[in-house]
Scaffold this active site. Structure first.
Site, mmCIF file in Angstrom:
data_model
loop_
_atom_site.group_PDB
_atom_site.id
_atom_site.type_symbol
_atom_site.label_atom_id
_atom_site.label_comp_id
_atom_site.label_asym_id
_atom_site.label_seq_id
_atom_site.Cartn_x
_atom_site.Cartn_y
_atom_site.Cartn_z
ATOM 1 N N GLU A 59 60.692 87.543 28.295
ATOM 2 C CA GLU A 59 60.110 86.490 28.283
ATOM 3 C C GLU A 59 61.195 85.444 29.200
ATOM 4 O O GLU A 59 61.262 84.093 29.149
ATOM 5 C CB GLU A 59 60.164 85.555 26.971
ATOM 6 C CG GLU A 59 59.459 86.298 25.782
ATOM 7 C CD GLU A 59 58.231 86.647 26.165
ATOM 8 O OE1 GLU A 59 57.342 85.433 26.936
ATOM 9 O OE2 GLU A 59 57.439 87.591 25.929
ATOM 10 N N THR A 64 56.671 86.396 36.493
ATOM 11 C CA THR A 64 55.926 85.334 37.286
ATOM 12 C C THR A 64 56.573 85.335 38.496
ATOM 13 O O THR A 64 56.055 85.118 39.603
ATOM 14 C CB THR A 64 56.284 83.958 36.440
ATOM 15 O OG1 THR A 64 55.738 83.987 35.327
ATOM 16 C CG2 THR A 64 55.561 82.679 36.961
ATOM 17 N N ARG A 201 49.844 85.599 30.649
ATOM 18 C CA ARG A 201 51.283 86.177 29.958
ATOM 19 C C ARG A 201 50.751 87.677 29.529
ATOM 20 O O ARG A 201 49.872 87.909 28.676
ATOM 21 C CB ARG A 201 51.829 85.614 28.749
ATOM 22 C CG ARG A 201 52.873 86.154 28.092
ATOM 23 C CD ARG A 201 54.158 86.098 28.890
ATOM 24 N NE ARG A 201 55.180 86.843 28.422
ATOM 25 C CZ ARG A 201 55.520 88.055 29.185
ATOM 26 N NH1 ARG A 201 54.890 88.609 30.168
ATOM 27 N NH2 ARG A 201 56.495 88.725 28.562
ATOM 28 N N ASP A 229 60.462 95.481 39.530
ATOM 29 C CA ASP A 229 60.428 94.921 38.219
ATOM 30 C C ASP A 229 60.177 95.696 37.020
ATOM 31 O O ASP A 229 59.443 96.502 37.182
ATOM 32 C CB ASP A 229 59.226 93.770 38.212
ATOM 33 C CG ASP A 229 59.221 92.919 37.057
ATOM 34 O OD1 ASP A 229 60.491 92.956 36.375
ATOM 35 O OD2 ASP A 229 58.368 92.430 36.681
ATOM 36 N N GLN A 233 61.929 93.691 27.518
ATOM 37 C CA GLN A 233 62.089 94.161 26.282
ATOM 38 C C GLN A 233 62.951 95.233 25.946
ATOM 39 O O GLN A 233 63.028 96.023 26.671
ATOM 40 C CB GLN A 233 60.726 94.494 25.319
ATOM 41 C CG GLN A 233 60.147 93.060 24.883
ATOM 42 C CD GLN A 233 59.252 92.364 26.142
ATOM 43 O OE1 GLN A 233 59.107 92.937 27.051
ATOM 44 N NE2 GLN A 233 59.176 90.966 25.914
#
Length: 390
Positions: A59, A64, A201, A229, A233
């Site tokens: 998060e 993005t 998302r 990337d 988590q």
């Protein structure tokens, strides 16, 4: 035929065969040399591609940033790619409304002013129906009828009160954006816009990569980067290690707006504390001794709104924060405090022989395309100067 004639004929045949073999060998050798040249060119090209590793907790906004790179420095998303996000966006709507509905039910049982979280009976039926849809693997795409249901529940005063408590509910940042665009999302033949895709998302699983140049690969002085990337988590972090070798720069994404929120995977752990510990761990990795570090203090747009309502001191790391005055001045004061905390952590966690590696901090809002573009051009300039020793 004389013996001499026969010998001469055979010699001629042998010479022809030798000549043919010579031509074949020449062609083969030429092809081999061409392959060797291509391999050498590719190897040289690889040597001039700078490896960037995008890290951060879940998060944090990494995905993005990654999508922005594709939009800014590549060809963007074609129609097929845009359409592929339709189901993701519709799923985000169902997830959002379920989180709010379940959250309202819980708050109505535990809060002292519980009455304001009680949903009207008619809307409770709608809530059960929509929650059931979110739990299905074969959920339907949004249509006009379903949108009417989502709207009715979203507009319920209890849901609006619950939305204000979103930071304790694992509510995605895209919630309000998609709720404000429900009618458009349900149109026949709906094709997501670039902005829709940026808000969408979906958790990153595994490793994704993209190659780009902030000033253009064919322009003079245009450096080429390959950005990796990986999922943020906890269960995804074991995949990070094999990417750590040969990294030119680590871009660490920290969502500064999440100082009052808990982890999705561990609701007893503050997200900012997790980010602090993760940044500390990454800084101490031996393979990053000479690696540049770029820190994105991300989600500033959410941070500047939240800081007016939620004190920074709710986070253990920021408990010594002293506010000065409401308004823009307070926003800047709070941001500088957070920035200083990360700077102190960097120098505390870096061995003396590592403190001279490049370390830059940028204020970012991953959804702001102009800001992301400007930031990556500054990164490119900084890294080029570092390599040139200026």
């Amino acid at each position: 035929m004389s013996v001499l004639t026969c010998v001469l004929d055979n010699m001629g045949s042998s010479c022809s065969r030798s000549h043919s073999l010579s031509e074949a060998e020449t062609t083969k050798n030429a092809k081999s040399a061409d392959i060797d040249r291509r391999i050498l060119q590719e190897t040289k090209a690889e040597q001039h591609i700078h490896k960037l590793l995008l890290l951060g907790a879940g998060e944090s906004g990494k995905s993005t940033i990654f999508k922005q790179i594709k939009l800014l420095f590549q060809t963007g998303f074609d129609e097929a790619e845009l359409r592929s996000y339709t189901s993701v966006i519709h799923a985000n709507v169902y997830q959002t409304i379920k989180i709010l509905y379940e959250g309202a039910k819980e708050l109505s049982q535990v809060e002292s002013d519980s009455s304001k979280y009680v949903i009207s009976p008619d809307n409770q039926e709608i809530g059960e129906k929509l929650s059931d849809i979110d739990g299905r693997l074969d959920y339907p795409l949004l249509n006009k009828e379903l949108v009417l249901d989502v709207k009715r529940l979203w507009q319920d005063p209890a849901i609006q009160e619950t939305y204000l408590r979103g930071s304790i509910l694992q509510l995605p940042d895209c919630a309000q954006y998609f709720m404000e665009n429900l009618d458009r999302l349900a149109e026949a033949g709906y094709v997501p816009t670039k902005e829709d895709v940026l808000y969408a998302r979906v958790r990153t699983n595994g490793v994704v990569q993209i190659q780009f140049s902030p000033v253009g690969e064919n322009k003079r002085g245009g450096e080429v980067y390959r950005l990796y990337d990986v999922g943020g988590q906890r269960n995804e972090r074991r995949k990070w290690i094999h990417l750590f070798e040969g990294v030119n720069a680590v871009i660490f994404c920290a969502a500064i707006s999440e100082y009052d929120q808990m982890l999705f995977e561990d609701e007893t752990k503050n997200r900012m504390m997790e980010t602090k510990e993760l940044f500390d761990w990454v800084l101490k990795q031996r393979c990053f001794e000479k690696t540049s570090f770029i820190l994105f203090l991300n989600k500033f747009d959410i941070f500047e709104k939240k800081i007016q309502k939620v004190p920074l001191s709710v986070c253990e790391w920021f408990k010594d924060y002293q506010p000065i005055a409401p308004g823009k001045q307070e926003v800047e004061h709070a941001y500088e405090f957070v920035k200083k905390k990360f700077e102190e952590l960097y120098f505390q966690s870096s061995k003396p022989d590592r403190v001279d590696r490049v370390f830059k901090i940028y204020r970012t809002t991953a959804l702001d395309q102009k800001l992301v573009k400007k930031t990556f051009k500054l990164i490119d300039e900084s890294m080029r100067r570092s390599r040139e020793g200026t």
